[in-house]
Design a protein around this motif. Structure first.
Motif, short mmCIF file in Angstrom:
data_model
loop_
_atom_site.label_atom_id
_atom_site.label_comp_id
_atom_site.label_asym_id
_atom_site.label_seq_id
_atom_site.Cartn_x
_atom_site.Cartn_y
_atom_site.Cartn_z
N ARG A 11 -81.45 68.59 -33.81
CA ARG A 11 -81.78 68.32 -35.22
C ARG A 11 -83.05 69.05 -35.63
O ARG A 11 -83.98 69.21 -34.84
N GLN A 12 -83.12 69.44 -36.90
CA GLN A 12 -84.26 70.20 -37.42
C GLN A 12 -85.51 69.36 -37.56
O GLN A 12 -86.62 69.89 -37.52
N ASP A 13 -85.37 68.04 -37.72
CA ASP A 13 -86.54 67.22 -38.01
C ASP A 13 -87.24 66.71 -36.76
O ASP A 13 -88.22 65.98 -36.87
N ARG A 51 -73.40 73.00 -43.06
CA ARG A 51 -74.08 71.76 -42.71
C ARG A 51 -73.39 71.05 -41.55
O ARG A 51 -72.17 70.98 -41.50
N LYS A 54 -75.41 66.60 -41.94
CA LYS A 54 -76.41 66.67 -43.01
C LYS A 54 -77.62 67.55 -42.68
O LYS A 54 -78.65 67.46 -43.32
N ASN A 55 -77.51 68.42 -41.69
CA ASN A 55 -78.59 69.33 -41.32
C ASN A 55 -78.23 70.75 -41.72
O ASN A 55 -77.12 71.21 -41.46
N ARG A 56 -79.17 71.45 -42.35
CA ARG A 56 -78.97 72.85 -42.73
C ARG A 56 -79.59 73.80 -41.71
O ARG A 56 -79.31 74.98 -41.70
N LYS A 57 -80.49 73.29 -40.89
CA LYS A 57 -81.16 74.08 -39.84
C LYS A 57 -81.11 73.31 -38.55
O LYS A 57 -80.89 72.10 -38.54
N ALA A 58 -81.38 74.01 -37.43
CA ALA A 58 -81.38 73.35 -36.13
C ALA A 58 -82.24 74.15 -35.16
O ALA A 58 -82.45 75.35 -35.33
N ASP A 84 -79.99 63.34 -31.17
CA ASP A 84 -80.75 64.53 -31.50
C ASP A 84 -79.95 65.82 -31.32
O ASP A 84 -80.31 66.86 -31.87
N LEU A 86 -76.91 68.12 -32.08
CA LEU A 86 -75.87 68.30 -33.10
C LEU A 86 -74.60 68.90 -32.51
O LEU A 86 -73.50 68.43 -32.77
#
Length: 142
Positions: A11-13, A51, A54-58, A84, A86
């Motif tokens: 995940r990007q966050d 996506r 719901k993630n646009r980056k990783a 964590d 994807l």
């Protein structure tokens, strides 16, 4: 033992330190089952083509693994459970590539072009051509 290339997306966050923790966790699973991780590369945060959850980056990471199938299967099972992670993909290979992967080579090449100013020179050249065309057009109007 078999050789594998394993890539996973996190995940990007989460932070880069948390990605390193994930890598160490999965590395521990491989080593506990009698395998070894030969090389680890973190490719950083990259945009996804579409996506995923719901993630646009990783965060992207590569691991070159020398382990029995059972070790890889257990690592993949734990990745399916982890919130964590994807996506992941494991490929069996005949031999691991020496040196940096294609993704790191591309990043190094892009960094060199940025440092050398090659992109700025090309963009500046187009701007100068556009300005020359506009000047010629305005002189024709007069």
């Amino acid at each position: 033992m078999a050789l594998y290339e394993h890539v996973f997306l996190a995940r990007q966050d989460i932070s880069a330190a948390q990605v390193e923790t994930l890598i160490e966790q999965f590395k521990g699973v491989i080593e506990a089952h009698g395998g070894a991780v030969r090389k680890v590369e973190t490719w950083g945060v990259k945009s996804l083509a579409y996506r995923i959850k719901k993630n646009r980056k990783a965060h992207f990471a590569l691991m070159n693994i020398d382990a029995p199938h059972a070790a890889v299967a257990e690592m993949e099972r734990q990745m399916r459970i982890s919130e964590d992670v994807l996506r992941f993909m494991t490929i069996r290979v005949e031999a691991h590539e020496e040196g940096p992967s294609a993704m790191l080579q591309k990043r190094d090449r892009d960094d060199r072009r940025d440092r050398d100013g090659e992109r700025g020179q090309r963009r500046g050249g187009r701007d100068r051509n556009r300005e020359a065309e506009q000047a010629a057009a305005s002189s024709e109007e007069n």
